[in-house]
Design a protein around this motif. Structure first.
Motif, mmCIF file in Angstrom:
data_model
loop_
_atom_site.group_PDB
_atom_site.id
_atom_site.type_symbol
_atom_site.label_atom_id
_atom_site.label_comp_id
_atom_site.label_asym_id
_atom_site.label_seq_id
_atom_site.Cartn_x
_atom_site.Cartn_y
_atom_site.Cartn_z
ATOM 1 N N LEU A 39 0.972 -0.786 0.195
ATOM 2 C CA LEU A 39 0.133 -0.316 -0.173
ATOM 3 C C LEU A 39 0.703 0.929 0.059
ATOM 4 C CD1 LEU A 39 -2.466 -0.689 2.416
ATOM 5 C CD2 LEU A 39 -3.026 -1.174 0.079
ATOM 6 N N ARG A 40 1.552 1.096 1.295
ATOM 7 C CA ARG A 40 2.939 2.747 0.588
ATOM 8 C C ARG A 40 3.010 3.426 0.152
ATOM 9 N NH1 ARG A 40 7.536 1.574 3.763
ATOM 10 N NH2 ARG A 40 6.329 -0.689 4.750
ATOM 11 N N ASN A 41 4.090 1.742 -1.206
ATOM 12 C CA ASN A 41 4.099 2.360 -3.064
ATOM 13 C C ASN A 41 3.677 1.804 -3.528
ATOM 14 O OD1 ASN A 41 7.275 0.488 -1.829
ATOM 15 N ND2 ASN A 41 6.156 -0.894 -3.049
ATOM 16 N N MET A 42 2.446 1.246 -3.514
ATOM 17 C CA MET A 42 0.632 2.000 -4.105
ATOM 18 C C MET A 42 0.862 3.700 -3.994
ATOM 19 S SD MET A 42 -2.465 2.862 -4.189
ATOM 20 C CE MET A 42 -3.336 0.982 -2.898
ATOM 21 N N ALA A 43 0.486 4.132 -2.978
ATOM 22 C CA ALA A 43 0.993 5.699 -2.726
ATOM 23 C C ALA A 43 1.177 6.326 -2.931
ATOM 24 C CB ALA A 43 0.946 5.899 -0.917
ATOM 25 N N ARG A 44 3.196 6.131 -2.943
ATOM 26 C CA ARG A 44 3.798 7.056 -3.667
ATOM 27 C C ARG A 44 3.906 6.885 -5.080
ATOM 28 N NH1 ARG A 44 7.991 3.862 -0.446
ATOM 29 N NH2 ARG A 44 8.699 2.823 -2.381
ATOM 30 N N ARG A 45 3.730 6.266 -5.564
ATOM 31 C CA ARG A 45 3.061 6.083 -7.029
ATOM 32 C C ARG A 45 2.043 7.395 -7.496
ATOM 33 N NH1 ARG A 45 -0.212 3.447 -9.997
ATOM 34 N NH2 ARG A 45 -1.099 2.621 -8.718
ATOM 35 N N ILE A 46 0.936 7.456 -6.618
ATOM 36 C CA ILE A 46 -0.251 8.175 -7.109
ATOM 37 C C ILE A 46 0.017 9.085 -6.490
ATOM 38 C CG2 ILE A 46 -2.184 8.711 -5.559
ATOM 39 C CD1 ILE A 46 -2.933 5.292 -6.275
ATOM 40 N N ALA A 47 1.138 9.781 -5.689
ATOM 41 C CA ALA A 47 1.564 10.647 -4.781
ATOM 42 C C ALA A 47 2.585 11.616 -6.323
ATOM 43 C CB ALA A 47 2.457 11.043 -3.837
ATOM 44 N N ASP A 48 3.160 10.299 -7.366
ATOM 45 C CA ASP A 48 4.144 11.299 -8.319
ATOM 46 C C ASP A 48 3.065 11.382 -8.774
ATOM 47 O OD1 ASP A 48 6.202 10.729 -6.551
ATOM 48 O OD2 ASP A 48 6.911 9.077 -7.516
ATOM 49 N N GLU A 49 1.920 10.756 -9.092
ATOM 50 C CA GLU A 49 1.370 11.198 -10.136
ATOM 51 C C GLU A 49 0.227 12.217 -10.066
ATOM 52 O OE1 GLU A 49 0.017 6.202 -11.528
ATOM 53 O OE2 GLU A 49 -1.415 7.200 -10.970
ATOM 54 N N GLU A 50 -0.330 11.758 -9.078
ATOM 55 C CA GLU A 50 -0.876 13.743 -8.734
ATOM 56 C C GLU A 50 -0.134 14.554 -7.801
ATOM 57 O OE1 GLU A 50 -4.742 13.753 -8.951
ATOM 58 O OE2 GLU A 50 -4.062 11.242 -9.471
ATOM 59 N N ASP A 51 1.387 14.978 -8.320
ATOM 60 C CA ASP A 51 1.778 15.953 -8.087
ATOM 61 C C ASP A 51 1.676 16.213 -6.442
ATOM 62 O OD1 ASP A 51 3.810 17.022 -8.208
ATOM 63 O OD2 ASP A 51 3.331 18.968 -10.028
ATOM 64 N N ILE A 52 1.648 15.679 -5.534
ATOM 65 C CA ILE A 52 1.386 15.970 -4.606
ATOM 66 C C ILE A 52 2.559 15.350 -3.405
ATOM 67 C CG2 ILE A 52 0.406 14.972 -2.508
ATOM 68 C CD1 ILE A 52 -2.117 14.198 -3.914
ATOM 69 N N ARG A 53 3.066 16.294 -2.902
ATOM 70 C CA ARG A 53 4.655 16.350 -1.753
ATOM 71 C C ARG A 53 4.134 15.195 -0.728
ATOM 72 N NH1 ARG A 53 9.476 19.390 -1.315
ATOM 73 N NH2 ARG A 53 9.402 19.446 0.525
ATOM 74 N N ALA A 54 5.038 14.236 -1.440
ATOM 75 C CA ALA A 54 5.010 13.510 0.050
ATOM 76 C C ALA A 54 6.247 12.686 -0.018
ATOM 77 C CB ALA A 54 3.609 11.796 -0.783
ATOM 78 N N HIS A 55 6.829 11.877 1.557
ATOM 79 C CA HIS A 55 7.597 11.378 1.589
ATOM 80 C C HIS A 55 7.217 10.320 2.380
ATOM 81 C CE1 HIS A 55 9.098 15.901 1.308
ATOM 82 N NE2 HIS A 55 8.406 16.393 2.284
ATOM 83 N N GLU A 56 8.006 9.413 2.964
ATOM 84 C CA GLU A 56 8.032 8.335 3.261
ATOM 85 C C GLU A 56 8.951 9.069 4.980
ATOM 86 O OE1 GLU A 56 7.021 4.132 2.364
ATOM 87 O OE2 GLU A 56 9.196 4.364 2.610
ATOM 88 N N GLY A 57 8.048 8.378 6.244
ATOM 89 C CA GLY A 57 8.349 8.639 7.638
ATOM 90 C C GLY A 57 7.727 7.847 8.570
ATOM 91 N N ILE A 58 8.457 8.178 9.764
ATOM 92 C CA ILE A 58 7.998 7.464 10.652
ATOM 93 C C ILE A 58 7.498 8.326 11.852
ATOM 94 C CG2 ILE A 58 9.277 6.332 13.194
ATOM 95 C CD1 ILE A 58 11.570 5.249 11.255
ATOM 96 N N TYR A 59 6.470 8.037 12.089
ATOM 97 C CA TYR A 59 5.178 9.485 13.159
ATOM 98 C C TYR A 59 5.713 8.591 14.642
ATOM 99 C CZ TYR A 59 0.997 10.542 15.103
ATOM 100 O OH TYR A 59 -0.335 10.855 15.972
ATOM 101 N N VAL A 60 5.360 9.598 15.513
ATOM 102 C CA VAL A 60 5.934 9.624 17.010
ATOM 103 C C VAL A 60 4.432 10.079 17.218
ATOM 104 C CG1 VAL A 60 7.009 11.280 17.667
ATOM 105 C CG2 VAL A 60 7.051 9.073 19.455
ATOM 106 N N MET A 61 3.521 8.626 18.384
ATOM 107 C CA MET A 61 2.423 9.487 18.875
ATOM 108 C C MET A 61 3.018 9.237 20.765
ATOM 109 S SD MET A 61 -0.867 6.987 19.651
ATOM 110 C CE MET A 61 -2.517 7.568 21.542
ATOM 111 N N SER A 62 2.595 11.235 20.454
ATOM 112 C CA SER A 62 3.044 11.247 22.424
ATOM 113 C C SER A 62 1.797 11.223 22.952
ATOM 114 C CB SER A 62 4.097 12.020 22.178
ATOM 115 O OG SER A 62 3.048 14.021 21.995
ATOM 116 N N GLY A 63 1.239 11.361 24.171
ATOM 117 C CA GLY A 63 0.304 11.241 24.925
ATOM 118 C C GLY A 63 -0.659 12.874 24.897
ATOM 119 N N GLY A 64 0.197 13.811 24.717
ATOM 120 C CA GLY A 64 -0.800 14.535 24.927
ATOM 121 C C GLY A 64 -1.504 15.227 26.056
#
Ligand SMILES: O=P(O)(O)O[C@H]1O[C@H](CO)[C@@H](O)[C@H]1O
Length: 339
Positions: free
Chosen positions: A229-254
């Motif tokens: 799904l990540r690979n597919m999303a990267r391809r779609i972002a390219d096709e749609e000219d959307i700036r998309a990176h891949e990375g790590i999300y950290v959840m803090s408690g807030g």
């Protein structure tokens, strides 16, 4: 939307109002005895709805309660088919649910025992309808642990309900602060992996007695964010000219935003974006075998210098999310089209 209209169809207008089914459904069984009947302490929550009426107890830890509540929801709407795709909308990203075709909207306030949203930008509706020709179920508003006394089981109840209603793939989105120096306001970040800070110190939705019907006691999250799904999303972002990176999300408690030293800490940990949600939902989704795609919308940039004054506010988060909303909706629609 009028609070009276429990179920609405965008195409045909109001289709029906059937709250009595929900309440009868609860009366018929949402009095839990705990796991397999021998768990006496139910942790049930008596939820008061906006209209002041108190509903029957729903124990989010009790499998049978979850199944009954899912069936109550099923009876509140006229499902066109089983929703195989579930979407959780992040702060300010709820517009997607408004795009659904032939939609039916169930306000959380009308669902007995359902938690309520309190964060601005999370409308609090369960929305069913077609997106890119696929039948989806959308949570227009999520439950953050900080809103619900860190009750992560309660906050993830909708994921288990999604699973019971047929969801096989979940798309989860959030607004997040960028801490990778390459990130800019309005960029998207495809989530590759996460650091679930509350989970690391015992605030996991999987803590407590485990009913095996929910899934395994020990859940592997090594591949939580599906690579295909990540690979597919990267391809779609390219096709749609959307700036998309891949990375790590950290959840803090807030709910407090991070101090500069905490931002620095998260950078050292290898995170690229930070927020206060998502990981608990993804953990439960993986327990029940749901495939996950997640992305963050970078709404602000985390500051790691205590001598530089950079104030983060939820207003700023919502403002950036609003600006990027059309892009994010297009991104999700294309992903759903390709599922
Ligand atoms: O993760 P979502 O729901 O997008 O919300 C994000 O926005 C809020 C802070 O502005 C926090 O709740 C954070 O988690």
């Amino acid at each position: 939307m009028s609070g009276e209209n429990l179920i609405m169809s965008s195409v045909n207008g109001v289709s029906s109002i059937r709250p009595e089914i929900a309440l009868n459904g609860l009366a018929n069984g949402l009095k839990s005895n705990g796991i397999n009947g021998h768990h006496e302490h139910t942790n049930g929550v008596d939820h008061k709805h906006a209209n002041g009426h108190k509903h029957a107890t729903v124990d989010p830890r009790n499998y049978d309660d979850i199944i009954r509540l899912a069936e109550v929801i099923r009876n509140m709407v006229d499902l066109k088919e089983s929703p195989t795709i579930g979407v959780i909308c992040g702060s300010g990203l709820g517009d997607l649910a408004d795009l659904l075709v032939d939609k039916q909207v169930v306000p959380y306030t009308k669902i007995p025992g359902f938690p309520q949203t309190s964060v601005v930008g999370h409308k609090g509706n369960l929305v069913f309808g077609y997106l890119s020709g696929k039948y989806v179920m959308c949570l227009q508003g999520r439950f953050h642990p900080y809103e619900h006394d860190m009750d992560l089981v309660l906050c993830t109840m909708p994921v288990r309900i999604m699973h019971h209603l047929g969801v096989k793939t979940m798309i989860v989105s959030n607004a997040a602060g960028g801490i990778n120096h390459k990130f800019n306001y309005g960029d998207l970040m495809i989530i590759k992996d996460h650091v679930f800070m509350p989970g690391l110190v015992g605030f996991s939705p999987l803590v407590g007695l485990n009913d095996p019907r929910f899934g395994a006691r020990f859940v592997s999250v090594h591949d939580a964010y599906d690579k295909q799904l990540r690979n597919m999303a990267r391809r779609i972002a390219d096709e749609e000219d959307i700036r998309a990176h891949e990375g790590i999300y950290v959840m803090s408690g807030g709910p407090q935003y991070e101090s500069p030293a905490e931002v620095k800490l998260y950078k050292v940990l290898g995170a690229d974006a930070l927020g206060m949600s998502t990981c608990h939902e993804v953990t439960v989704a993986r327990q029940c075998g749901i495939r996950v795609f997640g992305f963050s919308l970078i709404t602000n940039i985390g500051n790691d210098d205590a001598d530089t004054s950079v104030e983060v506010s939820h207003e700023e988060v919502l403002e950036t999310a609003k600006e990027a909303s059309v892009r994010a909706c297009r991104f999700v629609s294309r992903i759903v089209e390709n599922l």
